[in-house]
Design an enzyme around this catalytic site. Structure first.
Site, PDB file in Angstrom:
ATOM      1  N   ALA B  73       0.620  -1.292  -0.374  1.00 46.25           N
ATOM      2  CA  ALA B  73      -0.338  -0.165  -0.329  1.00 46.25           C
ATOM      3  C   ALA B  73       0.394   1.303   0.320  1.00 46.25           C
ATOM      4  O   ALA B  73       1.036   1.729   1.241  1.00 46.25           O
ATOM      5  CB  ALA B  73      -0.839  -0.164   1.273  1.00 46.25           C
ATOM      6  N   GLU B  74       1.446   1.945  -1.503  1.00 44.27           N
ATOM      7  CA  GLU B  74       2.140   2.834  -1.278  1.00 44.27           C
ATOM      8  C   GLU B  74       2.219   4.048  -0.777  1.00 44.27           C
ATOM      9  O   GLU B  74       2.497   4.921   0.138  1.00 44.27           O
ATOM     10  CB  GLU B  74       2.833   2.950  -3.364  1.00 44.27           C
ATOM     11  CG  GLU B  74       3.625   1.164  -3.468  1.00 44.27           C
ATOM     12  CD  GLU B  74       2.916   0.543  -3.803  1.00 44.27           C
ATOM     13  OE1 GLU B  74       1.164   0.673  -3.505  1.00 44.27           O
ATOM     14  OE2 GLU B  74       3.301  -0.402  -3.947  1.00 44.27           O
ATOM     15  N   GLN B  96       8.878  -0.712  -4.246  1.00 42.47           N
ATOM     16  CA  GLN B  96       9.786  -1.472  -4.912  1.00 42.47           C
ATOM     17  C   GLN B  96       9.807  -1.545  -6.410  1.00 42.47           C
ATOM     18  O   GLN B  96      10.710  -1.957  -7.121  1.00 42.47           O
ATOM     19  CB  GLN B  96       8.550  -2.669  -5.361  1.00 42.47           C
ATOM     20  CG  GLN B  96       9.319  -4.111  -4.883  1.00 42.47           C
ATOM     21  CD  GLN B  96       8.782  -5.180  -4.712  1.00 42.47           C
ATOM     22  OE1 GLN B  96       7.312  -5.900  -4.998  1.00 42.47           O
ATOM     23  NE2 GLN B  96       8.986  -5.921  -3.898  1.00 42.47           N
ATOM     24  N   HIS B 141       6.780  -2.440 -14.701  1.00 39.48           N
ATOM     25  CA  HIS B 141       8.203  -2.393 -14.154  1.00 39.48           C
ATOM     26  C   HIS B 141       9.057  -2.017 -14.974  1.00 39.48           C
ATOM     27  O   HIS B 141      10.448  -2.041 -14.784  1.00 39.48           O
ATOM     28  CB  HIS B 141       8.986  -3.784 -14.313  1.00 39.48           C
ATOM     29  CG  HIS B 141       7.414  -4.911 -13.349  1.00 39.48           C
ATOM     30  ND1 HIS B 141       6.416  -5.453 -13.735  1.00 39.48           N
ATOM     31  CD2 HIS B 141       7.496  -5.119 -11.846  1.00 39.48           C
ATOM     32  CE1 HIS B 141       5.421  -5.694 -12.673  1.00 39.48           C
ATOM     33  NE2 HIS B 141       6.680  -6.214 -11.263  1.00 39.48           N
TER      34      HIS B 141
END
Lengths: 348, 341
Positions: B73-74, B96, B141
């Site tokens: 939960a950024e 991340q 990503h």
């Protein structure tokens, strides 16, 4: 026979009434100031909700040296702000956007801060404050400080992702924090039933593995008692806790909102549950205060608000060019080159 | 007994070369030793040591009060970092993959970036994590996130291109009283060509100062991150094959932007090419072009040009991603066009 006083002395019982009166007198003064054109932006009343903020804050450790508990209030919890040492004159300065206000005219109304006194003003996306208080109380836990935090928010903020993420983080990290949901049944024009399927916000507590309790938010002693018990538990390592205050928003979201989406009969019914009226008669009935004492409190708080507001009116607004300062602690924000005495873009 | 410093964090002490990733680990480790108010939060950074192992063995050394594995939960943990920063701690948050910073956009832009201005006090925190393409990571990503934050006053944005800078800039970021977004190009993390022996001293690289990577007289290339290396490669080819002298300026910090360094170089070479790996529209090239127009219009002998990624999500397949990303050959072609102008 008298009701139980929850360990409060006569002075404490009268203190609570004083805070209730101060909150209401301050807001009524603001209504007057708004009509006179002194208020910048919106004005948000907490009519009918004063006891929630006052009862809760009174149950906490309020110190001025940065070692007490931490509060995050809301626009409808000014009583808590005052109890934590927020100055009445700053309240008026903030609403008037004065250069002398704690935020120097950068931010509105109750959105101000004093970490020594132990309060952090909210930002408008209120769910964020759950995250902020989670981090503040995380710091108490990891440093082994004997402090807890309390964060107010509305039924509407309970629907945000930030609320969920902040609460989940706090619960997992066993942050010493109490969430206070001010369920006044309206988020602007949206009723609670359109914000959640649960019938009580306390049903959300178990989903996060924390305790939750609902309390009559018009009863200042009931709120004081609930928060005091929760604080004891949280302070002794019990992790995060939630309390729901149940009451009703008797005015519109802000003064610009005529609240014509609310059944007037419902508002009239809630007028009979006015927290000041209820507590006043209780003080008299139990002989915790005399009529004269109560009148004195009412007159004093009225006068305090009048004096503070008059003083704030006389103070200056910030200079426009002040807008460039303080974006960073160390990086200079340039003035627009068109505002220089001899405009030249190469010199900006 | 205090735990011993993990072996892999002693390379600089032993005068061995380190990768950019190891330089970042050393910076974090040394700052946590130097200042006990510095602590880490993020997903999988503790037991696992981080998705890229930047914080390997940190949990054992510092304990779980200073290396905190968070829920996924950024927004929540970045907000909690902000609360902790108010209370005198100096959080370093790992995202991340920086693609996942978007849930924290609200708290970063509305809360953290405005805090000092609102009178709520400074927000001494760092939000760091891997960015950038070329690793076949696909749309989620591989992104560069700088321009999502470049428009927010109150933030600083740092994007190193070498091991030495990464360590010095990260230390400076942690010591800075303002919130810093710190981008680490994952293609540079373990690049063998970037391994170097770092100074065995507590050095910092100040924020807001660009670096002249390579001096030149005919064309200026302003760039940062992984594109520094492609730009230098192109500059060397220009030198040997075309006899054109190209100056390469590595911004290192995007916000605040080192306008003086850019303008000074342009006044020397009179031609400007901006190269960035981020997508084209709304990329930093636009801001740089207008600043040069304001400050050095009379010195320009050609159009300001840019080489960037295309305006698309980052594609997955190698052939697509290679086409998406700016390549050395693109830089070379643009530089040759400018040289001939």
């Amino acid at each position: 026979m008298s009701e139980p006083t929850l360990g409060l002395e006569r002075a404490g019982l009268q203190d609570l009434y004083r805070s209730l009166c101060l909150t209401r007198a301050a807001e009524e003064r603001l209504e007057l100031l708004q009509k006179q054109g002194h208020v910048t932006g919106g004005l948000y009343r907490s009519l009918g909700q004063e006891a929630g903020a006052v009862g809760a804050a009174y149950a906490l450790r309020r110190r001025a040296d940065g070692t007490g508990d931490m509060l995050c209030h809301t626009i409808r919890a000014a009583g808590a702000l005052f109890l934590f040492g927020g100055e009445l004159i700053d309240y008026f300065r903030q609403y008037m956007a004065k250069g002398t206000s704690p935020t120097r005219g950068r931010e509105a109304n109750v959105h101000w801060f004093d970490f020594e006194k132990g309060f952090v003003g909210p930002v408008s996306p209120l769910g964020t404050m759950i995250e902020i208080m989670a981090g503040m109380t995380l710091s108490f836990r990891v440093r082994g400080e004997d402090r807890i935090g309390i964060v107010f928010y509305g039924d509407g903020a309970s629907s945000t992702g930030a609320w969920h993420e902040g609460l989940n983080f706090a619960a997992v990290q066993r942050c010493p924090m109490i969430l206070i949901v001010e369920n006044n049944q309206w988020a602007f024009s949206t009723p609670t039933s359109k914000n959640t399927r649960v019938s009580s916000f306390t049903e959300k507590g178990p989903g996060y593995g924390i305790g939750a309790e609902a309390v009559d938010g018009t009863d200042v002693l009931a709120v004081f008692d609930a928060v005091r018990r929760a604080a004891l538990q949280v302070r002794s390592g019990g992790g995060t806790h939630m309390i729901e205050l149940n009451y009703f928003r008797r005015k519109g979201h802000a003064q610009h909102d005529p609240q014509d989406y609310v059944d007037p009969a419902v508002i009239r019914a809630w007028e009979k549950k006015d927290p000041l009226d209820l507590y006043r008669s209780r003080l008299l009935r139990n002989e915790w205060a005399s009529e004269d004492e109560l009148v004195a409190i009412e007159e004093e708080t009225f006068e305090e608000c009048r004096v503070a507001a008059e003083a704030a009116i006389a103070e200056p607004y910030p200079e426009g060019a002040e807008a460039v300062s303080g974006v960073y602690t160390d990086v200079h924000t340039p003035h627009p080159w068109t505002r220089s005495s001899s405009p030249d873009p190469t010199l900006a | 007994m205090d735990p011993e410093t993990p072996e892999h964090l002693l390379k600089t002490k032993r005068r061995e070369p380190v990768t950019m990733l190891e330089a970042i680990s050393e910076a974090l480790f040394e700052e946590m030793i130097r200042d006990e108010s510095v602590f880490l939060m993020g997903e999988d950074i503790g037991v696992y040591g981080g998705a890229f192992k930047v914080t390997r063995d940190f949990l054992t050394f510092f304990g779980e009060n200073r290396v905190i594995d968070t829920p996924i939960a950024e927004g929540g943990f970045t907000g909690a970092a902000a609360g902790a920063a108010h209370m005198g701690l100096r959080p370093v948050v790992e995202i991340q993959f920086m693609d996942f910073i978007s849930p924290a956009y609200d708290v970063i832009t509305n809360y953290i970036a405005t805090s000092n201005y609102r009178g709520a006090g400074p927000q001494p925190l760092v939000i760091r994590g891997p960015v950038g393409g070329g690793n076949r990571g696909g749309p989620f990503h591989s992104q560069n996130v700088e321009m999502a934050f470049f428009h927010t006053p109150g933030l600083k944005i740092v994007y190193p291109s070498t091991a030495r800078d990464a360590k010095g800039l990260l230390k400076a970021s942690i010591r800075d009283d303002n919130p810093v977004i710190f981008e680490e190009h994952k293609g540079l993390y373990r690049a063998p060509s970037l391994r170097e022996v770092l100074p065995d001293e507590d050095y910092i690289v100040p924020l807001g100062e660009a670096r002249i990577v390579r001096e030149g007289t005919d064309i200026t290339i302003v760039t940062y991150g992984a594109m520094v290396h492609k730009s230098v490669e192109a500059a060397e080819m220009m030198e040997t094959e075309d006899g054109v002298s190209v100056e390469v300026v590595d911004l290192r910090t995007l916000l605040p932007l080192d306008e003086d360094a850019i303008v000074e170089s342009v006044k020397k070479t009179n031609k400007l090419l901006v190269v960035h790996e981020d997508t084209r529209t709304g990329g930093i090239a636009g801001e740089i072009a207008i600043r040069v127009s304001e400050k050095a219009f009379e010195w320009l002998d050609g159009p300001i040009l840019r080489v960037t990624a295309i305006d698309a999500p980052v594609p997955y397949s190698g052939s697509l991603e290679d086409y998406f990303l700016p390549q050395t050959d693109d830089v070379l072609k643009a530089a040759r066009y400018l040289a001939a102008y």
